[in-house]
Design a protein around this motif. Sequence first.
Motif, PDB file in Angstrom:
ATOM      1  N   UNK A 175       0.668  -0.859  -0.147  1.00 36.06           N
ATOM      2  CA  UNK A 175       0.060  -0.004  -0.432  1.00 36.06           C
ATOM      3  C   UNK A 175       0.902   1.235   0.422  1.00 36.06           C
ATOM      4  N   UNK A 176       0.852   2.445  -1.339  1.00 34.06           N
ATOM      5  CA  UNK A 176       1.270   3.265  -0.891  1.00 34.06           C
ATOM      6  C   UNK A 176       1.015   4.443   0.488  1.00 34.06           C
ATOM      7  N   UNK A 177       1.904   5.057   0.667  1.00 32.44           N
ATOM      8  CA  UNK A 177       1.855   6.167   1.576  1.00 32.44           C
ATOM      9  C   UNK A 177       2.370   7.144   1.071  1.00 32.44           C
ATOM     10  N   UNK A 178       1.441   8.119   1.484  1.00 41.81           N
ATOM     11  CA  UNK A 178       2.939   9.470   1.005  1.00 41.81           C
ATOM     12  C   UNK A 178       2.668  10.671   2.140  1.00 41.81           C
ATOM     13  N   UNK A 179       3.804  11.388   2.565  1.00 39.78           N
ATOM     14  CA  UNK A 179       4.064  11.699   4.271  1.00 39.78           C
ATOM     15  C   UNK A 179       5.023  13.079   2.693  1.00 39.78           C
ATOM     16  N   UNK A 180       5.236  14.063   4.177  1.00 38.86           N
ATOM     17  CA  UNK A 180       5.668  15.376   3.951  1.00 38.86           C
ATOM     18  C   UNK A 180       6.671  15.864   5.413  1.00 38.86           C
ATOM     19  N   UNK A 181       7.503  16.061   5.259  1.00 40.29           N
ATOM     20  CA  UNK A 181       8.626  16.583   6.491  1.00 40.29           C
ATOM     21  C   UNK A 181       7.704  18.152   6.169  1.00 40.29           C
TER      22      UNK A 181
END
Length: 321
Positions: free
Chosen positions: A48-54
């Motif tokens: 499952x793809x999960x995008x994030x941002x720092x």
Amino acid sequence: MKPKAVVSCRIALLSVLIAVSATLAWGQETTLPNEKLASIFPNAANFVEKKAELTAEKVDSIEAEIGAKLRPEDLKPTFYIAVNESNTPMGLALFLAVRGPSGVISGGVGLDMTGKVVKVAVHKHREVAGIAEDEFLKQFSGKGIEDKFKVGEDVKSFDGAQAASQAVALLPQKTLAISYALFLKRPAKAEEEVPEMIEPEDLKEVMAMMKDEYDLIQAYFEKGAESKDNDKAAAVQAAKQLGKYTELIDYFEPPKNPNETEEYTYFQQQFHSAINEFAQSLEAEGISEKTQKQWQGIIDVVEKAHLRFSVEEIDLDEDLN
């Protein structure tokens, strides 16, 4: 029973990944894992793809921890959550790149549910072929956020490619730092075991206990510039232990002049205060003009107290500092 740190880490990761695995019912998984993902989690049923941002704050923290600048693509990482046939998360994978001595090194890193490295893979590079071989990369498996990932310490360099080896080590180190910044809870530091204090029977036994610590500190100063970090650590610990031993002195009468309680207490307080200040300075500065002077002052106090209460009278009007 699993250690608390491992359990808390697993729970922290699960709390994030359970929500991700729930999206499987909506058909957002990759039905057939591509070759790169399958090489990291060969037993996974889906990903499952999960995008994030720092955030800027997290970027600063990560860069300080790994000692390197993040690349632009690192700021918005895409994680791939590996799940088994029961849709239970198995871990996560992250594809990223680092700068090597001959160019960019790209690869992938897998972490299990306890936050440990499962596998490191190198996909593209311009370095010696050995840095992409399993024989070199398998040393990273099992490492975690507490490891240094430093060639010469906990990473063995590939023959003749120290700089490239260090660059590859940054792949799992950066993956861990980013993952912990976003998902994982750092393991709690183990509480230091406090050694049980031996109860001495008399003042002579207290002095014997203090002698061992005194010798450690004296040896540290005698080594001077040749002393090492572990010598300093031992000396600092010895100084702190001396501070604890001084608290025992008040429990016993001195062999000579036992009625001079005020003087005896005065010497004890002088010694206790001086040794505690010395321990703090020694930990901060190591061998310095200040700590050498403090140590000599402590020796002077001890010698004067010894003469007063063990051997012969001394003039207490002398400066004890």
